[in-house]
Design a protein around this motif. Sequence first.
Motif, short mmCIF file in Angstrom:
data_model
loop_
_atom_site.label_atom_id
_atom_site.label_comp_id
_atom_site.label_asym_id
_atom_site.label_seq_id
_atom_site.Cartn_x
_atom_site.Cartn_y
_atom_site.Cartn_z
N ASP D 9 6.09 0.86 -0.61
CA ASP D 9 5.55 0.18 0.57
C ASP D 9 4.04 0.30 0.68
OD1 ASP D 9 7.88 -0.81 1.32
OD2 ASP D 9 8.35 0.77 2.78
N TRP D 10 3.47 -0.72 1.22
CA TRP D 10 2.08 -0.68 1.58
C TRP D 10 2.03 -0.91 3.08
CZ3 TRP D 10 2.05 -5.86 2.95
CH2 TRP D 10 2.93 -6.68 2.21
N ALA D 165 6.30 2.51 -8.71
CA ALA D 165 6.01 3.41 -7.59
C ALA D 165 7.28 4.15 -7.18
CB ALA D 165 5.45 2.60 -6.43
N ASP D 166 8.35 3.42 -7.05
CA ASP D 166 9.60 4.05 -6.66
C ASP D 166 10.07 5.03 -7.72
OD1 ASP D 166 9.80 2.85 -4.27
OD2 ASP D 166 11.22 1.29 -4.89
N LEU D 167 9.96 4.59 -8.94
CA LEU D 167 10.47 5.40 -10.04
C LEU D 167 9.72 6.73 -10.14
CD1 LEU D 167 12.33 5.34 -12.65
CD2 LEU D 167 10.23 4.77 -13.83
N LEU D 168 8.41 6.65 -10.00
CA LEU D 168 7.60 7.85 -10.22
C LEU D 168 7.28 8.59 -8.93
CD1 LEU D 168 5.11 6.28 -12.79
CD2 LEU D 168 7.14 7.63 -13.27
N SER D 169 7.79 8.08 -7.82
CA SER D 169 7.50 8.67 -6.51
C SER D 169 6.00 8.79 -6.27
CB SER D 169 8.14 10.05 -6.39
OG SER D 169 9.49 9.97 -6.66
N VAL D 170 5.30 7.76 -6.65
CA VAL D 170 3.87 7.72 -6.34
C VAL D 170 3.67 6.56 -5.37
CG1 VAL D 170 1.56 7.28 -7.24
CG2 VAL D 170 3.22 8.56 -8.61
N PRO D 171 3.07 6.80 -4.22
CA PRO D 171 2.87 5.69 -3.30
C PRO D 171 2.08 4.57 -3.99
CG PRO D 171 2.35 7.75 -2.25
CD PRO D 171 2.62 8.07 -3.67
N LEU D 172 2.53 3.37 -3.80
CA LEU D 172 1.92 2.21 -4.44
C LEU D 172 0.40 2.21 -4.33
CD1 LEU D 172 2.85 -0.68 -5.62
CD2 LEU D 172 2.15 -1.48 -3.39
N VAL D 173 -0.07 2.54 -3.14
CA VAL D 173 -1.51 2.44 -2.90
C VAL D 173 -2.31 3.48 -3.67
CG1 VAL D 173 -1.32 1.33 -0.66
CG2 VAL D 173 -1.26 3.81 -0.81
N LYS D 247 -5.95 -4.99 -4.93
CA LYS D 247 -6.18 -3.67 -4.33
C LYS D 247 -5.78 -2.56 -5.28
CE LYS D 247 -5.36 -5.47 0.22
NZ LYS D 247 -4.39 -5.57 1.30
N ASN D 248 -5.19 -2.93 -6.40
CA ASN D 248 -4.78 -1.92 -7.35
C ASN D 248 -5.89 -1.74 -8.39
OD1 ASN D 248 -3.69 -0.53 -9.54
ND2 ASN D 248 -1.64 -1.31 -9.10
N ILE D 249 -6.76 -0.75 -8.16
CA ILE D 249 -7.91 -0.61 -9.06
C ILE D 249 -7.50 -0.22 -10.46
CG2 ILE D 249 -9.65 -0.12 -7.28
CD1 ILE D 249 -9.26 2.87 -8.09
#
Lengths: 447, 375, 251, 295
Positions: D9-10, D165-173, D247-249
């Motif tokens: 989520d963002w 993001a879901d797979l690695l449990s890293v927030p998308l942002v 927004k994804n640098i």
Amino acid sequence: MTEVKKYPEEPLKTWNKAKELRLKYFTSYAKAHETGGLRFCGSAGSLNSIQQAFGRDVFILGSEPYSAHAAFFSDFARKCQEACESRGIAHDLCGYMKNYWGGILINQFILPTHEIVPWPKADVMWTQHICCTHAKWYQYAGELEGGVPEFGIDFNCRIGHTMTDRDIDYVLEQVLEGIEWVEKVTGRKFDDELFIEASLNELAANSAWGQAYEYNQNIPAPIDEKSLYSFFPFNILCPQWAETSALFRELRDELKDRVDRGIAAVGNERFRILTDGPPQWAMLQVYRYMEKVYGAVTLGSTYTAYWGTGWDVAEDGSLIAAKIPTREEFAQLNREARLRKYIAWKLSKQEAYSVTFTGCHPRKSALMLKIMELWKLDGAIIHLNRGCEGSAMGVLENRLDIIKAGYPVLTYEGNMGDVRDFDYAGTIRKIENFFENLGLEKLIKGG
Amino acid sequence: MSSFKNWSDNRHDYAREWKKKTGGKVLGYFCTYLPEEILYAADVLPVRIFGQHGSDIGISSAHIYDMYCPFSRSCLAEGLKGKYDYLDGVAIAQSCMHIRQAFWSWQKHLPVEYSYYIYMPHGVQSKGRYEYYRGELVEFKESLEKWLGRTISDADLDKGIDIVRKNKESMRKIWEFRKNDRPSITGLEAMEIVFSSQVTDKREHNEALEQLITELPDRKVDRETGTRLMIIGSEDDDREFTKMVEEGLSLPATFVIEDHCVGSRYFWNDFTPGEDRLASIARWYLDRPPCPSKDWPKRLRFSHIKNLIQEYKVEAAILMQQKFCDPHELDIPALKTYLDELDIPYYLIEFDVLVPAGQLKTRVEAFLETRVELV
Amino acid sequence: MANIGIDIGSQNTKVAILEDRKILALAKVPTGFDQQVSVKKAIKLGLDKAGIGMPDSAQIRVTGIGRKAVPDISTNEINETMSAAKGAFFYFPSARVVIDAGAENVTVMKVNEQMRVLDFATNDKCAAGAGSFVESMTKALGTTIDDFAKSALQRTEKININAQCVIFAESEVVSLVHSGASRADISGAIHEAIADRISALVRRVGLEKDVVVMGGMANNVGFIDALEKALDVNVLVATDPEYACAIGAAL
Amino acid sequence: MAQSKDFRDWDQYRWTAPDTDWRKASIVSCGIDIGSISTQAVIMVDGQLYAYSNMRTGSNSPDSADKALSWALEDTDGLSQDDIQYIVGTGYGRINIPMAQRAITEIACHALGANFIYGPSVRTILDVGGQDVKVIQCDEKGKVINFLMNDKCAAGTGRGMEVMADLLSVPLVEIGQKSFEVDEEPEPVSSTCVVFGKSEALSLLRKGWSIEKVLAAYCRAMANRIVELIERLGVQREFAITGGQSKNIGVVKRIEMLLNIEAVKTEKYDPQIAGGIGAALFARALFEKSRKSGG
Ligand SMILES: Nc1ncnc2c1ncn2[C@@H]1O[C@H](COP(=O)(O)OP(=O)(O)O)[C@@H](O)[C@H]1O
Ligand SMILES: Nc1ncnc2c1ncn2[C@@H]1O[C@H](COP(=O)(O)OP(=O)(O)O)[C@@H](O)[C@H]1O
Ligand code: SF4
Ligand code: SF4
Ligand code: SF4
């Protein structure tokens, strides 16, 4: 672990000669202008002797073998391909020509020494039209080079054992027109003496290839497919040079000697494979992997057997190295009759063109099965070549026919000119599965 | 007009009916370079083999590698599915390798009484082409005679030539009406006319054409013409796409002309009669606006395209290229440059049955937006 | 002596414990991040089910795409095609074509009467013909796999899904819902699309009788129905089809 | 590894321009962009950005449009839908927006929006959204000259990032930032397929790669794929990136590096709403025109 028979191995002596000849071939084309010579470019094997007859200093580049050689240098090839694609040339077009057009676009030509020189612009485009796009490749190449005049010979007639007089007439008409055309474009004259010399060399080279090739029917095979790849292109690069027939004769003699002494290309040979079509040039280590890990030697294909080579092929597919005309037979004829004889010889011996490009796969399957029988092969590994419609034509039908005849067949995807279409790890996995299913255990663990 | 659509929709039923009615033989062919005249002369019905867009072509995947154009794979798939079980023969006049592969696989897996491969020259600018192709036609005729157990006389050939010639001439007349400011027929209708011509008995088709020619001058067209579009492309019988562009977009557009073989290329040039019928037929096909695979060393197709653009007042072009169609793909970079010079905007679609229609819709609409004032 | 077969799939790890070709227990756990842990868990679960402890001399053989990942447990591996063939023969000695359809990978094999794999084909580059395709759709539609699969049988109208890609298909499905298409028809279309893709693989190896389907997808009745229509044959489905490869490995 | 829905989520958000009185405006226009992943409603007064909302696309277009518009109107000093003179719909769901008077493709809208956001010198626009990648060339007025779009395969788009993001449990942002926390840029992953990419990422982790390294490899693969498309059309300056992925640098910087061109940036506007802005600008122009011709 199964017991392994071991044959002695020795490096090929002729190898270095081939390397030198290749260097000479590409360098002399690149440098042709330094000595006032001319560059003819087109599809490899477009009746070379006729082109050579316009002067000893005419140098002929076959774009397919050039591009195959460029494909070895995968980083360089990639630059070429990307240059093409950013120009709107579709990704799935001929894997070879993308290396060629790309070279023009980035103005770089690569030599076997890895040296890069500026793109040697052709003076004349002389080509055959064997697939549905060949002559068009050069039309476009000529346009990219800023307008090189082009002459194309339509080869989409009966070639090989079905050839008729009408077909020879059609090609001859075009050749005669072409000679006039070259004379006009270059201001040079067609030299009959030079033609006789060149064509006798050419036919001798093509035929000697067949004689050498036959030695691989031996168990163990004296030479493997990967090494054959280093030699057979001379059949279409510069067969009209005296060096080429000399090289092939030397190879033939060496192979005979190896057979006599029981020398093997692969000491662990225990499974003999037929392949098909141009390989993934930048990934030939796949062959080494199969040899080392499984003792599986690839040693024949309709590709190395027939491309530009000289066989008399019987109706049932049996092969005998073709007989060549004597100097007298050629010399006594007038120009037109001589050209006719030369064309007839080339057309009738080039079974590969006919089976590949008219897509006549019933015939191609028969030829493949004949090789499997005579060369005592155990299975086939076929390249589904995304880079070339021509050589991939009918291969799935061939595959079905070979399976029907009781041989195991594996296919893998790739692209002769473009490694981006090839998945190394996936291919190895497939190969492992293939051999395991055949009950062939690994000779060495891991790999 | 509706008969063209019906024929197009129900081509297999039509052919089966025809066989029942006439007791004649039906031959399927793979490329429009095949000389239909000779078949009409022999009282054989030629029908072109088409695929079915949008339907599953997986069944052909054991035979044709998926780097071949979807059209060729789809043709074979229809055969393997049994849609063409009424054919007595198949034939091809050599064109591109993709469709040839479909032919060879057909010959192997769907045996019919008669099958034939004509070595139609690729060098349609080469010396000796007329003589060579004439020779091919002589052999083709002989082989037909052997199959059918009858001779094909000059009078028969004249009959065949007449039927085909009339058909092509009528279509040329009808195409004139597409030059109107409000074209009297739509691109979809035009496609159905040519498509049906390739799958029905041309005698019957000719009657419908004649009828249409009398109706066209008074035909009321109550649609906005919008952007005058041209299709330049590979084989294209995609009626769904044509319909979507002409009827389904928020900006109006009409296809006024096309350069491909289910369109004007099929019937464009005139027939020149001569004493040697087969020589005249050979000439007819060799001098036709060329398919890209036969368009070398000089480019003749581009100037033909230019003429069409001018005559039909084309404002923008859609390059409909079947995915993996090499002959066309290779012409495209040069064609783009050429169209740039003519100042004709274009949009390239790599056509594949797998591209969702919605996506194509956005693209074509966005393309039309580039060339009209949106506000 | 008990034989333990383990099939490490991309989604599930399955274990089969056999003795003299008799199944003692079958068990499955999700393939987690650490495959060693999952395999140990699966074995434990299987042994518990069988009501036995770890036998001293058990032969453990691994298969599936993760088969190289558990060297501490066993290096005795067997490739997926061979374990699939053996598993198929265990249930149906008449099997000539074997389809193993899991979450991401589909393998189709042709076997002869000696259980030799003559030829095989896999979905190499695109996952849009395997189980996760169905799962994405069920997520998009907010339903369960089981319901979604069954609803395909109630299909009344034929619609086509053009999109090849899982992702595009998701949005195509969403817009089909808006245009009023019924869930049954959508489900029918999805399963037909998958069946088409898998039947293309079958055609590549050559269709022959009998066709055996295994892997998790074999539980999906909508898929089986569509596959039978696409191939125009009745297919054989093993009981507990997702364990067939594990069983094959154990044998 | 725990699967959480949240990481993909963002923030959904809305915004109103301070100090603007819409009652004084002569034209209030609105653009609604319904993408496959996100929906934006943008309200402009006299061609200036006034308010917008940005939220996840719901399960159907009319609802999403409704929600986004109501939310955009929420804090706008009494502005209501009836006060809006013209609405243009765009994006994937554009045909299904009941309150819109006109539908225009997202390609035209992104170009016009980028022209507004980044100024008239923008010539090439890259829009990477949820399932599409588009490369657009435009003129100084923001009119599209040429464009390309990915087809058939969603590899390389925003959805793939969400799955990661879901797979690695890293927030998308945070993905972008994290993807640079590596010593050395790894080889790109070989499959950008959304499904296989997931398995490949897992097997890299199992091999002992850090999460950051996997992200770097994945971002790099996406950038490669996107650059392939861009190069087919060619880049002309200025070069701008719109859509959510701008927004994804992690992807953006790699694209810049591969192309050797820096994209123009701005703090002033949110590039994810470029499509909505373009639509609102079209709405304004269309309203003016109808006012003129309608008297
Ligand atoms: N009861 C069921 N009904 C329908 N589909 C099922 C069922 N059980 C499993 N599946 C399907 O099987 C897939 C998992 O198959 P499996 O063989 O376990 O995967 P893998 O071996 O690849 O990990 C899931 O994606 C799901 O679509
Ligand atoms: N703050 C953010 N940081 C990184 N990525 C983002 C952010 N916001 C959105 N995204 C990415 O943008 C994608 C949505 O892009 P968008 O252009 O809004 O999609 P649509 O195609 O629906 O218009 C998401 O899938 C996500 O990958
Ligand atoms: S036959 Fe193959 S190598 Fe030759 S031009 Fe055609 S695609 Fe290229
Ligand atoms: S010309 Fe193109 S479209 Fe036609 S069959 Fe050949 S490849 Fe296909
Ligand atoms: S089409 Fe979709 S499922 Fe297939 S490779 Fe691309 S992203 Fe993956």
